[in-house]
Enzyme design. Structure first.
Site, short mmCIF file in Angstrom:
data_model
loop_
_atom_site.label_atom_id
_atom_site.label_comp_id
_atom_site.label_asym_id
_atom_site.label_seq_id
_atom_site.Cartn_x
_atom_site.Cartn_y
_atom_site.Cartn_z
N ARG A 125 0.44 -8.68 2.75
CA ARG A 125 0.39 -7.73 1.63
C ARG A 125 0.98 -6.37 2.02
O ARG A 125 1.18 -5.51 1.16
CB ARG A 125 -1.05 -7.58 1.11
CG ARG A 125 -1.95 -6.85 2.02
CD ARG A 125 -3.38 -6.75 1.54
NE ARG A 125 -4.23 -6.50 2.69
CZ ARG A 125 -4.38 -5.31 3.28
NH1 ARG A 125 -3.77 -4.26 2.79
NH2 ARG A 125 -5.15 -5.17 4.33
N ASN A 143 -5.35 1.73 1.42
CA ASN A 143 -5.72 0.53 0.65
C ASN A 143 -7.22 0.26 0.60
O ASN A 143 -7.62 -0.89 0.45
CB ASN A 143 -4.99 -0.71 1.19
CG ASN A 143 -3.49 -0.52 1.13
OD1 ASN A 143 -2.96 -0.22 0.06
ND2 ASN A 143 -2.81 -0.65 2.26
N ASP A 157 -9.32 5.25 11.41
CA ASP A 157 -8.41 4.68 10.41
C ASP A 157 -8.14 5.66 9.26
O ASP A 157 -7.63 5.28 8.21
CB ASP A 157 -8.89 3.34 9.85
CG ASP A 157 -7.77 2.61 9.11
OD1 ASP A 157 -6.60 2.78 9.48
OD2 ASP A 157 -8.07 1.89 8.13
N HIS A 163 -6.99 5.17 16.32
CA HIS A 163 -6.31 4.50 15.20
C HIS A 163 -6.43 5.38 13.95
O HIS A 163 -7.47 5.44 13.30
CB HIS A 163 -6.92 3.12 14.91
CG HIS A 163 -6.17 2.37 13.84
ND1 HIS A 163 -5.09 1.56 14.11
CD2 HIS A 163 -6.31 2.35 12.50
CE1 HIS A 163 -4.61 1.05 12.99
NE2 HIS A 163 -5.34 1.51 11.98
N CYS A 164 -5.35 6.07 13.67
CA CYS A 164 -5.29 6.90 12.46
C CYS A 164 -3.83 6.98 12.05
O CYS A 164 -2.94 6.54 12.78
CB CYS A 164 -5.89 8.27 12.71
SG CYS A 164 -5.22 9.11 14.14
N HIS A 165 -3.59 7.50 10.86
CA HIS A 165 -2.23 7.55 10.32
C HIS A 165 -1.96 8.92 9.73
O HIS A 165 -2.88 9.70 9.46
CB HIS A 165 -2.07 6.54 9.16
CG HIS A 165 -2.55 5.15 9.46
ND1 HIS A 165 -1.82 4.24 10.18
CD2 HIS A 165 -3.69 4.50 9.10
CE1 HIS A 165 -2.48 3.09 10.25
NE2 HIS A 165 -3.62 3.23 9.61
N TYR A 221 2.81 0.05 -0.96
CA TYR A 221 1.86 0.93 -1.66
C TYR A 221 2.38 2.36 -1.57
O TYR A 221 3.18 2.69 -0.68
CB TYR A 221 0.45 0.84 -1.05
CG TYR A 221 0.35 1.25 0.40
CD1 TYR A 221 0.19 2.59 0.77
CD2 TYR A 221 0.41 0.30 1.42
CE1 TYR A 221 0.11 2.96 2.10
CE2 TYR A 221 0.33 0.67 2.76
CZ TYR A 221 0.18 2.00 3.09
OH TYR A 221 0.09 2.38 4.41
N THR A 224 2.67 1.55 7.19
CA THR A 224 3.73 0.74 6.58
C THR A 224 4.39 1.44 5.38
O THR A 224 5.52 1.10 5.05
CB THR A 224 3.19 -0.62 6.12
OG1 THR A 224 2.12 -0.41 5.19
CG2 THR A 224 2.70 -1.44 7.30
C1 0GY Z 1 -4.89 0.01 8.70
C2 0GY Z 1 -4.92 -0.97 7.64
C3 0GY Z 1 -4.08 -1.12 6.58
C4 0GY Z 1 -2.81 -0.50 6.40
C5 0GY Z 1 -1.94 -0.14 7.35
O1 0GY Z 1 0.10 0.64 8.07
C6 0GY Z 1 -0.58 0.36 7.09
O2 0GY Z 1 -0.17 0.45 5.93
O3 0GY Z 1 -2.25 -0.21 8.61
C7 0GY Z 1 -4.51 -2.05 5.54
O4 0GY Z 1 -4.08 -1.93 4.39
O5 0GY Z 1 -5.33 -2.97 5.85
O6 0GY Z 1 -5.09 -0.34 9.84
O7 0GY Z 1 -4.65 1.18 8.44
#
Ligand code: 0GY
Length: 298
Positions: A127, A251, A246, A28-30, A46, A74
């Protein structure tokens, strides 16, 4: 411009004391941007700092991890280009989870599969996203099931009860983000957390990520108040848990975790070598690397 109260990811995480097993997956990473190449979505809630694939892969190597599963963030909406670009750059070491709308074409899905995408994310966190009707999610679920993909679901603990019938109606494996975000002031035995554990107990399609102690904590680092939750789930469901950093921690407005310390947290919730192997290697490899890889989309 990133949000004024945005905290950038840790610039210099420690080398973990815990040595992960060979082949460990950050599931789980972005990636965020970089915005000059991959603009953020107009409907985003955001605006983060840039956090691109090269930084993600450098972190992977620094922490001793081998592979990444990059979850569409997101802030990029349903424009999956940054995530797909990172998947293609990472090759077989990288898989992805997309966000798609009802209008996604079969060609787009096939192209994403070719890049390494193996699932979609349904987000119910108010949110972060505007609500999507459940009928739309159901239609998407039926289409992606044919590709052998699964569904990652993000919701807050308070929304679980209402969501259970929908979750149980889905035709694929469901991976719940961050253990359904329990309120850790309540205790592991509280009915709210046991509702989630009971759901996992009766439905073998439901997996979870024992991630984000830094989000769930009320006490702050080293996140001792979250250990019992992760340990409970890992012990009860050793074959249906995965872990991730993560990174780059969207956020996190209270503090920014040290990613090396997050790795050091793993043996507190998975205390034996066998549990660590399940959590970090065998489970994510089964979910992300073994399904339909030879044949591609149906
Ligand atoms: C996470 C948690 C958050 C955000 C997102 O995709 C995202 O913007 O997942 C959060 O703000 O709790 O899992 O990365």
């Amino acid at each position: 411009m990133m949000d004024v109260d945005w905290i950038p990811f840790h610039p210099n995480p420690k080398t973990p004391d815990f040595v992960v097993p060979e082949g460990a997956v950050d599931a789980h990473c972005h990636v965020f941007g970089p915005v000059a190449e991959f603009p953020y979505a107009p409907e985003r809630k955001y605006t983060p700092c840039d956090a691109g694939k090269d930084q993600l892969f450098a972190l992977r190597d620094h922490l001793g991890l081998s592979r990444n599963v990059i979850v569409q963030a997101t802030c990029h909406g349903k424009d999956n280009r940054a995530m797909v670009d990172a998947c293609r750059a990472g090759g077989d070491l990288t898989r992805g989870i997309a966000s798609v709308g009802a209008g996604v074409t079969d060609e787009e899905l096939a192209d994403m599969h070719d890049a390494g995408v193996r699932g979609v994310r349904f987000n119910f966190v108010k949110r972060l996203v505007d609500a999507t009707p459940k009928e739309v999610f159901t239609e998407i679920a039926e289409r992606i099931a044919k590709l052998g993909w699964h569904i990652v679901v993000y919701f807050e603990a308070a929304d679980l009860e209402e969501l259970i019938p929908f979750l149980e109606s889905l035709p694929t494996i469901i991976v719940v983000d961050h253990m359904g975000r329990p309120d850790v002031s309540k205790g592991v035995d509280h009915p709210d957390f046991q509702r989630f554990a009971d759901l996992m107990a009766r439905n073998e399609n439901i997996w979870t990520k024992v991630t984000c102690p830094e989000r769930l904590t009320l006490a702050g680092p080293p996140y001792d108040d979250v250990i019992a939750y992760g340990a409970h789930i890992v012990e009860r469901f050793p074959d249906r848990v995965i872990w991730g950093t993560d990174w780059p921690h969207p956020n996190m407005r209270s503090h920014m975790p040290d990613d090396g310390a997050l790795v050091d947290y793993i043996p507190k919730i998975a205390p034996t070598a066998e549990l660590q192997q399940n959590l970090l290697v065998d489970n994510p490899m089964r979910l992300y690397w073994n399904t339909h890889d030879e044949t591609g989309p149906d």
